[in-house]
Enzyme design. Structure first.
Site, PDB file in Angstrom:
ATOM      1  N   GLU A 138       0.813  -1.219   0.000  1.00  0.00           N
ATOM      2  CA  GLU A 138       0.000   0.000   0.000  1.00  0.00           C
ATOM      3  C   GLU A 138       0.853   1.279   0.000  1.00  0.00           C
ATOM      4  O   GLU A 138       0.366   2.355   0.367  1.00  0.00           O
ATOM      5  CB  GLU A 138      -0.930  -0.018   1.210  1.00  0.00           C
ATOM      6  CG  GLU A 138      -1.986  -1.090   1.103  1.00  0.00           C
ATOM      7  CD  GLU A 138      -2.735  -1.241   2.393  1.00  0.00           C
ATOM      8  OE1 GLU A 138      -3.740  -0.542   2.565  1.00  0.00           O
ATOM      9  OE2 GLU A 138      -2.304  -2.024   3.240  1.00  0.00           O
ATOM     10  N   SER A 161      -6.153  -2.764   1.749  1.00  0.00           N
ATOM     11  CA  SER A 161      -6.554  -2.264   0.431  1.00  0.00           C
ATOM     12  C   SER A 161      -7.048  -3.379  -0.489  1.00  0.00           C
ATOM     13  O   SER A 161      -6.961  -3.265  -1.706  1.00  0.00           O
ATOM     14  CB  SER A 161      -5.402  -1.515  -0.262  1.00  0.00           C
ATOM     15  OG  SER A 161      -5.165  -0.311   0.409  1.00  0.00           O
ATOM     16  N   TYR A 203      -9.713   2.299  -5.511  1.00  0.00           N
ATOM     17  CA  TYR A 203      -8.785   3.346  -5.949  1.00  0.00           C
ATOM     18  C   TYR A 203      -8.766   3.633  -7.444  1.00  0.00           C
ATOM     19  O   TYR A 203      -8.228   4.647  -7.857  1.00  0.00           O
ATOM     20  CB  TYR A 203      -7.348   2.975  -5.545  1.00  0.00           C
ATOM     21  CG  TYR A 203      -7.206   2.666  -4.083  1.00  0.00           C
ATOM     22  CD1 TYR A 203      -7.413   3.663  -3.132  1.00  0.00           C
ATOM     23  CD2 TYR A 203      -6.883   1.395  -3.651  1.00  0.00           C
ATOM     24  CE1 TYR A 203      -7.297   3.387  -1.782  1.00  0.00           C
ATOM     25  CE2 TYR A 203      -6.759   1.108  -2.300  1.00  0.00           C
ATOM     26  CZ  TYR A 203      -6.967   2.103  -1.378  1.00  0.00           C
ATOM     27  OH  TYR A 203      -6.857   1.831  -0.051  1.00  0.00           O
ATOM     28  N   ARG A 233     -10.406   3.138  12.050  1.00  0.00           N
ATOM     29  CA  ARG A 233     -11.692   3.041  11.359  1.00  0.00           C
ATOM     30  C   ARG A 233     -12.131   1.591  11.484  1.00  0.00           C
ATOM     31  O   ARG A 233     -11.372   0.679  11.160  1.00  0.00           O
ATOM     32  CB  ARG A 233     -11.553   3.427   9.887  1.00  0.00           C
ATOM     33  CG  ARG A 233     -12.882   3.731   9.191  1.00  0.00           C
ATOM     34  CD  ARG A 233     -12.713   3.853   7.688  1.00  0.00           C
ATOM     35  NE  ARG A 233     -12.543   2.538   7.100  1.00  0.00           N
ATOM     36  CZ  ARG A 233     -11.703   2.259   6.095  1.00  0.00           C
ATOM     37  NH1 ARG A 233     -10.959   3.204   5.556  1.00  0.00           N
ATOM     38  NH2 ARG A 233     -11.603   1.030   5.626  1.00  0.00           N
ATOM     39  N   ASP A 237     -14.706  -1.314  10.407  1.00  0.00           N
ATOM     40  CA  ASP A 237     -15.606  -1.632   9.291  1.00  0.00           C
ATOM     41  C   ASP A 237     -16.513  -2.815   9.630  1.00  0.00           C
ATOM     42  O   ASP A 237     -16.062  -3.799  10.217  1.00  0.00           O
ATOM     43  CB  ASP A 237     -14.787  -1.975   8.040  1.00  0.00           C
ATOM     44  CG  ASP A 237     -13.934  -0.804   7.554  1.00  0.00           C
ATOM     45  OD1 ASP A 237     -14.142   0.324   8.041  1.00  0.00           O
ATOM     46  OD2 ASP A 237     -13.061  -1.025   6.685  1.00  0.00           O
ATOM     47  N   GLU A 288     -13.473  -5.581   9.811  1.00  0.00           N
ATOM     48  CA  GLU A 288     -12.074  -5.442  10.225  1.00  0.00           C
ATOM     49  C   GLU A 288     -11.805  -4.029  10.718  1.00  0.00           C
ATOM     50  O   GLU A 288     -12.458  -3.075  10.305  1.00  0.00           O
ATOM     51  CB  GLU A 288     -11.140  -5.742   9.051  1.00  0.00           C
ATOM     52  CG  GLU A 288     -11.430  -4.884   7.826  1.00  0.00           C
ATOM     53  CD  GLU A 288     -10.181  -4.437   7.083  1.00  0.00           C
ATOM     54  OE1 GLU A 288      -9.081  -4.858   7.429  1.00  0.00           O
ATOM     55  OE2 GLU A 288     -10.330  -3.615   6.162  1.00  0.00           O
ATOM     56  N   ASN A 309      -9.045  -0.808  10.923  1.00  0.00           N
ATOM     57  CA  ASN A 309      -7.930  -0.228  10.161  1.00  0.00           C
ATOM     58  C   ASN A 309      -7.308   0.838  11.050  1.00  0.00           C
ATOM     59  O   ASN A 309      -7.947   1.845  11.337  1.00  0.00           O
ATOM     60  CB  ASN A 309      -8.452   0.431   8.881  1.00  0.00           C
ATOM     61  CG  ASN A 309      -9.032  -0.595   7.932  1.00  0.00           C
ATOM     62  OD1 ASN A 309      -8.323  -1.257   7.200  1.00  0.00           O
ATOM     63  ND2 ASN A 309     -10.354  -0.771   7.978  1.00  0.00           N
ATOM     64  N   GLY A 312      -7.242   5.100   5.200  1.00  0.00           N
ATOM     65  CA  GLY A 312      -7.009   6.078   4.141  1.00  0.00           C
ATOM     66  C   GLY A 312      -7.288   7.477   4.681  1.00  0.00           C
ATOM     67  O   GLY A 312      -8.251   7.684   5.424  1.00  0.00           O
TER      68      GLY A 312
END
Ligand SMILES: Nc1ncnc2c1ncn2[C@@H]1O[C@H](COP(=O)(O)OP(=O)(O)O)[C@@H](O)[C@H]1O
Ligand SMILES: [Mg+2]
Length: 362
Positions: free
Chosen positions: A17, A194, A263, A302, A304, A318, A320, A324
């Site tokens: 990433e 990602s 992306y 974050r 999810d 999961e 993070n 991002g």
């Protein structure tokens, strides 16, 4: 200006990433309040060299910053706590540049996984985000899932598989996993992000292919029951008393939220708040805080989820720990929708890093 703190922003990294980090870091650097902080930028190249960069931040994406050698100085982060900063290796010799706080804007392996965090803990420098243990735990999807099960956090059924076990008895293990999980099965390398190496297998044949391709990225893979649900994300901020944002919804433009949908294609839809009833949004926020605390997060993460279509169950996907972070990324946008604008959010994150360090038993 006297009294201003120096923030070292780390970007790039030895990670699949790397390129995403460059884009996140550009936004972070542009939005850190310049009347409060001096900024020092250091990039980590794909092969792991640390270079202080004094050029224009617009050159970060696609590694254009590496083109101008005159603006690059090799640097070291020493674990020696006496240094409290970076050591610049210039032609004139070693120059020490003091740093007050570090902002690692590194995604994935060797940056979001506790390695850089461990170095910074040794170096005695406050840094934004989760510590070494929590970063490592949240990076590894098998460890995250095991801890979530232990804490009673609802999630998809799952199994993990090492490459060694797969080579020894892959056929039996996959047969058994397919019986337990049903199809479709999501197959993921345990430690990427990602969506790198993630695939959806709809039958036994695809399951074998998916597992083989996931082993190209890690020697441990996670298999999960496919959940048919809405993808909902929640930004969390804080140390001991985490604050959850308004949850957001992602509608991937592909069959699932793969690298292309994240992306490249640019046509995935985002909705903030997620299109759910108010009670469901509250349930997601409460669950996000529970996950955050269970996994020992601090600073930010974050979290999810899936909200399953059939029964509305809120299932953890999961965490993070360095999500991002461009101005149009979900984490800053969800806090903007919750009343905290991007520059203020960055200031809060830096303050949380300093607050956390002040309480660490050294
Ligand atoms: N168990 C699952 N059920 C349904 N979709 C899944 C599942 N696991 C992953 N996905 C899909 O794959 C995407 C990437 O998986 P994720 O676990 O979030 O990995 P990454 O860390 O690479 O983002 C998710 O956003 C989702 O679209
Ligand atoms: Mg994800």
């Amino acid at each position: 200006m006297i009294g201003m703190k120096t923030v070292l922003v780390l970007f790039g990294g030895v990670s699949s990433e790397h390129d995403v980090s460059l884009v996140s870091a550009k936004s972070v650097i542009e939005n850190i309040p310049k009347d409060q902080y001096n900024i020092l930028c250091a990039g980590i190249t794909k092969d792991g060299r640390w270079l202080v960069y004094s050029g224009d931040v617009s050159k970060l994406p696609a590694d254009k910053w590496l083109a101008d050698e005159a603006l690059l100085t090799p640097a070291l982060m020493s674990p020696d706590r006496g240094e409290k900063g970076l050591l610049l290796l210039s032609a004139a010799g070693i120059e020490r540049v003091p740093v007050d706080v570090v902002f690692p804007v590194l995604h994935g392996k060797n940056g979001e996984d506790g390695t850089v965090q461990g170095l910074l803990e040794l170096a005695g420098l406050p840094f934004v985000g989760c510590g070494a243990l929590s970063s490592a735990v949240c990076m590894d999807k098998a460890v995250t899932n095991a801890l979530a099960d232990a804490a009673g956090i609802p999630q998809a059924r799952w199994r993990s598989l090492t490459e060694f076990d797969y080579q020894k008895s892959g056929a039996i293990l996959l047969e058994d996993a397919a019986d337990y999980l049903g199809f479709p099965v999501f197959v993921k390398p345990a430690n990427t992000g990602s969506s790198v190496g993630v695939s959806k297998a709809k039958n036994r044949m695809e399951l074998f292919e998916a597992v083989e391709s996931a082993f190209a990225f890690d020697n441990k893979v996670v298999l999960e029951e496919g959940i048919d649900g809405m993808e909902v994300e929640c930004a969390v901020l804080g140390n001991d008393e985490p604050l959850a944002s308004v949850p957001g919804e992602v509608v991937p433009c592909n069959e699932f939220y793969d690298y292309d949908a994240k992306y490249v294609a640019g046509t995935s839809e985002l909705h903030i708040p997620a299109r759910l009833p108010a009670e469901k949004l509250e349930e997601v926020r409460a669950s996000a805080c529970k996950v955050y605390q269970t996994l020992g997060c601090s600073g930010l993460a974050r979290i999810d989820f899936f909200v399953r279509h059939s029964d509305g169950a809120v299932l953890l996907n999961e965490p993070n720990t360095i999500p991002g972070f461009t101005a149009i990324s979900m984490y800053p946008k969800m806090f903007a929708a919750s009343g905290i604008a991007y520059p203020e959010l960055l200031d809060k994150l830096i303050c949380l890093a300093i607050e956390k360090w002040s309480k660490v038993k050294k």
